[in-house]
Scaffold this active site. Structure first.
Site, short mmCIF file in Angstrom:
data_model
loop_
_atom_site.label_atom_id
_atom_site.label_comp_id
_atom_site.label_asym_id
_atom_site.label_seq_id
_atom_site.Cartn_x
_atom_site.Cartn_y
_atom_site.Cartn_z
N TYR A 173 48.16 51.29 30.67
CA TYR A 173 46.83 50.65 30.68
C TYR A 173 46.88 49.38 31.52
O TYR A 173 46.02 49.14 32.37
CB TYR A 173 46.40 50.36 29.24
N SER A 183 39.80 44.67 32.86
CA SER A 183 40.23 44.32 31.50
C SER A 183 40.90 42.95 31.52
O SER A 183 41.27 42.45 32.60
CB SER A 183 41.23 45.37 31.02
P1 NAD Z 1 35.11 54.01 24.58
O1 NAD Z 1 36.31 54.78 24.17
O2 NAD Z 1 33.91 54.03 23.71
O3 NAD Z 1 34.64 54.44 26.04
C1 NAD Z 1 35.42 55.13 26.96
C2 NAD Z 1 34.53 56.13 27.68
O4 NAD Z 1 35.30 56.79 28.68
C3 NAD Z 1 34.00 57.20 26.71
O5 NAD Z 1 32.60 57.34 26.89
C4 NAD Z 1 34.73 58.45 27.15
O6 NAD Z 1 33.96 59.64 26.99
C5 NAD Z 1 35.02 58.16 28.62
N1 NAD Z 1 36.16 58.95 29.05
C6 NAD Z 1 37.44 58.85 28.58
N2 NAD Z 1 38.19 59.81 29.12
C7 NAD Z 1 37.38 60.52 29.95
C8 NAD Z 1 37.58 61.64 30.79
N3 NAD Z 1 38.76 62.26 30.86
N4 NAD Z 1 36.53 62.10 31.50
C9 NAD Z 1 35.32 61.50 31.42
N5 NAD Z 1 35.07 60.44 30.63
C10 NAD Z 1 36.10 59.96 29.92
O7 NAD Z 1 35.62 52.52 24.77
P2 NAD Z 1 35.00 51.29 25.59
O8 NAD Z 1 35.62 50.08 25.01
O9 NAD Z 1 33.52 51.36 25.66
O10 NAD Z 1 35.64 51.49 27.03
C11 NAD Z 1 34.88 51.49 28.22
C12 NAD Z 1 35.71 50.86 29.35
O11 NAD Z 1 35.89 49.48 29.05
C13 NAD Z 1 37.10 51.46 29.51
O12 NAD Z 1 37.42 51.54 30.89
C14 NAD Z 1 37.98 50.43 28.82
O13 NAD Z 1 39.29 50.46 29.31
C15 NAD Z 1 37.26 49.16 29.20
N6 NAD Z 1 37.58 47.99 28.38
C16 NAD Z 1 37.29 47.95 27.06
C17 NAD Z 1 37.60 46.80 26.33
C18 NAD Z 1 37.32 46.67 24.87
O14 NAD Z 1 37.71 45.66 24.29
N7 NAD Z 1 36.66 47.61 24.23
C19 NAD Z 1 38.20 45.72 26.96
C20 NAD Z 1 38.49 45.80 28.30
C21 NAD Z 1 38.16 46.94 29.02
#
Ligand code: NAD
Length: 253
Positions: A158, A145
């Site tokens: 986080y 991130s």
């Molecule tokens: P999102 O909430 O759509 O995706 C998160 C995924 O993690 C979901 O598919 C969810 O089912 C899974 N998950 C959460 N808890 C879980 C558990 N207990 N067991 C199994 N699966 C679980 O959001 P996203 O933005 O697509 O996030 C994906 C990754 O990217 C994450 O690690 C997030 O921290 C990271 N991220 C996102 C951003 C952003 O701006 N969206 C920026 C930096 C990093």
């Protein structure tokens, strides 16, 4: 030839959190490059299965709650039973909790650390053991991130977890390089997914973010495809322990 090195035909990729957001985008990208996909999902059903199978790839969905390490061994066993091997692991599953540091609860600390860091480590360990057994190397791609580099506000667990992901990516890369395993990470910037919905919906924060972003827009799940395919492929064979930002220029500013 160089483009052939990006071809993932015959490879098997496990992607956690594969049903939504960035995970869904990356699973599709890996499938487009030729890989069969093991999609690990929690509550969200794998509705991208049809899309992946439509490309002529195999898809196995595994329902697993990664808030504990309980399902880790089973994920590898099921993947190997179904497809005979595992070559790529994308540790994408992650959660965020927003609360002032002065009020932050132990539950909000543990919940985030368990999914974002503890399960990521033990799933990486299980995959690396399988890679060593296969003797053919492997690729591990962790999702970091901007808060692997910056402090942020209101998200202490986080920030701690994602800063940990950056460090752990380096350590695992060093330990496992002799086995032909590449461990790298991708640090997405501000991507329009469920994870960032509250700040997209906040007109003040949304405007501040767009004003600071050189690219002038939020990132999309498909913006992750190119870099994940690169890190999953032979084209990145000499990359170890690096965290690549895909951030529309946020860190460059
Ligand atoms: P999102 O909430 O759509 O995706 C998160 C995924 O993690 C979901 O598919 C969810 O089912 C899974 N998950 C959460 N808890 C879980 C558990 N207990 N067991 C199994 N699966 C679980 O959001 P996203 O933005 O697509 O996030 C994906 C990754 O990217 C994450 O690690 C997030 O921290 C990271 N991220 C996102 C951003 C952003 O701006 N969206 C920026 C930096 C990093």
């Amino acid at each position: 030839m160089i483009l052939e090195q990006f071809d993932l035909s015959g490879k098997v990729a496990i992607v956690t959190g594969s049903s939504t957001g960035l995970g869904a985008g990356m699973a599709l990208g890996l499938a487009e490059a030729g890989a069969d996909i093991v999609g690990v999902y929690n509550h969200d059903a794998p509705d991208n299965a049809t899309q992946i199978e439509g490309l002529g790839r195999r898809f196995l969905g595994i329902q697993a709650d990664l808030s504990t390490t309980g399902p880790v061994a089973g994920i590898l066993t099921k993947a190997v039973e179904a497809f005979g091997q595992v070559d790529i692991l994308v540790n994408n599953a992650g959660i965020i909790r927003r609360e002032k540091a002065l009020d932050f609860s132990e539950e909000n600390w543990d919940d985030v650390m368990n999914v974002n860091l503890k399960s990521l480590f033990f799933l990486s360990q299980a995959a690396a053991r399988q890679f060593v057994k296969q003797g053919s190397g492997g690729k591990i791609i962790n999702i970091a991130s901007m808060l692997s580099f910056q402090g942020g506000i209101l998200v202490p667990s986080y920030t701690a977890s994602k800063s940990g992901v950056l460090g752990l990516t380096r350590l695992l890369a060093c330990e496992w390089a002799p086995h032909g395993i590449n461990v790298n990470a991708i640090a997405p910037g501000y991507m329009a997914t469920r994870n960032t919905q509250p700040i997209q919906d906040d007109p003040v924060r949304n405007e501040q973010i767009l004003a600071r972003l050189p690219a002038g827009r939020w990132g999309k799940p498909e913006d992750m495809k190119g870099v994940v395919v690169f890190l999953a492929s032979d084209a990145s064979a000499y990359m170890q322990g690096h965290t690549i930002a895909v951030d529309g220029g946020w860190l460059a500013r």
